[in-house]
Motif scaffolding. Structure first.
Motif, mmCIF file in Angstrom:
data_model
loop_
_atom_site.group_PDB
_atom_site.id
_atom_site.type_symbol
_atom_site.label_atom_id
_atom_site.label_comp_id
_atom_site.label_asym_id
_atom_site.label_seq_id
_atom_site.Cartn_x
_atom_site.Cartn_y
_atom_site.Cartn_z
ATOM 1 N N ALA A 208 -67.196 73.229 45.849
ATOM 2 C CA ALA A 208 -68.180 72.190 46.152
ATOM 3 C C ALA A 208 -67.640 70.795 45.836
ATOM 4 N N GLU A 209 -66.678 70.745 44.912
ATOM 5 C CA GLU A 209 -65.965 69.480 44.701
ATOM 6 C C GLU A 209 -64.472 69.751 44.639
ATOM 7 N N ALA A 214 -66.753 65.465 47.214
ATOM 8 C CA ALA A 214 -67.872 66.400 47.148
ATOM 9 C C ALA A 214 -68.286 66.851 48.544
ATOM 10 N N PRO A 216 -71.152 67.434 51.159
ATOM 11 C CA PRO A 216 -72.475 66.821 51.295
ATOM 12 C C PRO A 216 -73.568 67.688 50.654
ATOM 13 N N GLU A 217 -74.313 67.063 49.777
ATOM 14 C CA GLU A 217 -75.315 67.754 48.943
ATOM 15 C C GLU A 217 -76.281 68.605 49.781
ATOM 16 N N ILE A 220 -75.585 72.185 50.546
ATOM 17 C CA ILE A 220 -75.681 73.116 49.428
ATOM 18 C C ILE A 220 -77.152 73.474 49.193
ATOM 19 N N GLY A 221 -78.009 72.527 49.532
ATOM 20 C CA GLY A 221 -79.450 72.714 49.342
ATOM 21 C C GLY A 221 -80.035 73.899 50.079
#
Ligand code: 9D3
Length: 270
Positions: A208-209, A214, A216-217, A220-221
Motif C-alpha cells: 500500500a506504500e 501511497a 490512492p486511499e 483501499i476503502g
C-alpha cells in the motif's frame, strides 16, 4: 486458427511466439503457426529471393516467383473466393504501404480459419504480389521497420488473445481498451472492467506504500461506486493526456463530459 508465415527469416519467430498466451494457445492446439522459408521456393543454385528494381533506384526488391510458389503450395482457396468471403481465409502482405492494423482488423481476422502472412524485406516487394497474390496490404504503424516479421508476430499475438479460450478469463479480452465503441448510456465499466473506448485506468497492488508512494486511499476503502467513478475519471484523464484523438471518437456519457470539462479546465490552469 492457423497462421502461416512466409519469411526469409523463419528463425526470427523462435522467441516471440514461445511465451505466455501465444505459447499456451499453440500447446493446446487453439492456434497453429507454420513457418515457410521463402528460400525453399527458389529454383536457382543461390536460392535468390530478391533482385534489382526496374527503373533503377536504391535497394533490392523481393521477386514474385518464390512468393507465388510458396503461397500456392499452401493450398489456399482462390483469391476470388477469399475476397468474396466464401473462403474463411486471407492472405496478407505486411508492408509500410498497407492499411493500418487495428483491433477492429484483429477481430475480423480472429473469425477466420486461416491467415497467411507474407513478410516483406529489403526496399519492397514486387507489386504484383499486392495486386494478385495478397488480399490486403497491412502496416502495423507509422514507423519504418526492417521487414514484416515483427508485424506478423504482432498480428499472431493480437489475434490469438481474441480467440475464445486463449485467456484465463475469457471475458477479459472483451473489456480491453481499444475494443472501443461503448456508447453513452450503456453502463460504464464496473470496478473490474477497463473503460470501453478509453485508455485503461491505473492499477495498483501491494504494498500500500512503496518508497513513500501511497496507493490512492479510495482504492483501499472498498466503496465500489466510488472506485468505479475514480477509475472512469483516471481513464479520461490519461486518455486526454496521451490519446486525445480517442476522445473525439468516443460517444461520452453526460457524466463523462462533465468530468472531462473539469479536467480540461484543470489542465489549462498554470
Ligand atoms: C523509403 C521507402 N521505404 C518505405 C517506407 C522503403 C521500405 C522500408 C522498410 C520498404 C520496406 C521496409 C520494411 N518494412 C516492412 O516490411 C513493414 C512495415 C514497416 O516498415 N512499418 C510498419 N509496418 C510494416 S509491415 C511491414
Amino acid at each position: 486458427m492457423k497462421f502461416e508465415i512466409v519469411t526469409i527469416f523463419p528463425d526470427f519467430f523462435r522467441g516471440p511466439l514461445d511465451y505466455g498466451i501465444v505459447r499456451r494457445a499453440r500447446e493446446t492446439g487453439l492456434i497453429e503457426v507454420s513457418l515457410q522459408d521463402l528460400r525453399n521456393f527458389t529454383t536457382d543454385k543461390h536460392r535468390t529471393v530478391d533482385d534489382r528494381p526496374f527503373g533503377g533506384g536504391e535497394g533490392m526488391v523481393l521477386k514474385p516467383e518464390p512468393l507465388f510458389k510458396c503461397v500456392e503450395s499452401l493450398g489456399v482457396a482462390d483469391r476470388e473466393e477469399r475476397l468474396s468471403g466464401r473462403a474463411n481465409e486471407t492472405v496478407i502482405l505486411l508492408s509500410p504501404q498497407g492499411r493500418m492494423f487495428t483491433q477492429a482488423l484483429a477481430r475480423e481476422l480472429a473469425s477466420l480459419e486461416r491467415v497467411v502472412m507474407i513478410c516483406g524485406r529489403y526496399e519492397g516487394v514486387d507489386e504484383r504480389v499486392a495486386e494478385a497474390l495478397a488480399d490486403r496490404e497491412v502496416s502495423i504503424g507509422e514507423y519504418v521497420l526492417s521487414g514484416g516479421e515483427l508485424g506478423a508476430a504482432i498480428i499472431v499475438d493480437t489475434v490469438t488473445r481474441l480467440l475464445p479460450g486463449a485467456l484465463g478469463n475469457e471475458a477479459s479480452a472483451q473489456q480491453e481498451s481499444f475494443t472501443a465503441g461503448v456508447k453513452a448510456g450503456t453502463e460504464g465499466p464496473d470496478s473490474t472492467c477497463a473503460s470501453g473506448g478509453l485508455l485503461d485506468y491505473p492499477h495498483y497492488t501491494r504494498p500500500a506504500e512503496f518508497r513513500g508512494m501511497a496507493v490512492p486511499e479510495l482504492l483501499i476503502g472498498g466503496n465500489h461506486e466510488q472506485i468505479r467513478k475514480w477509475r472512469r475519471r483516471k481513464a479520461l484523464e490519461k486518455t486526454l493526456r496521451n490519446r486525445p484523438d480517442l476522445l473525439d471518437r468516443e460517444t461520452l456519457s453526460e457524466a463523462d463530459r462533465k468530468l472531462l470539462a473539469e479536467l480540461v479546465t484543470q489542465k489549462e490552469k498554470p
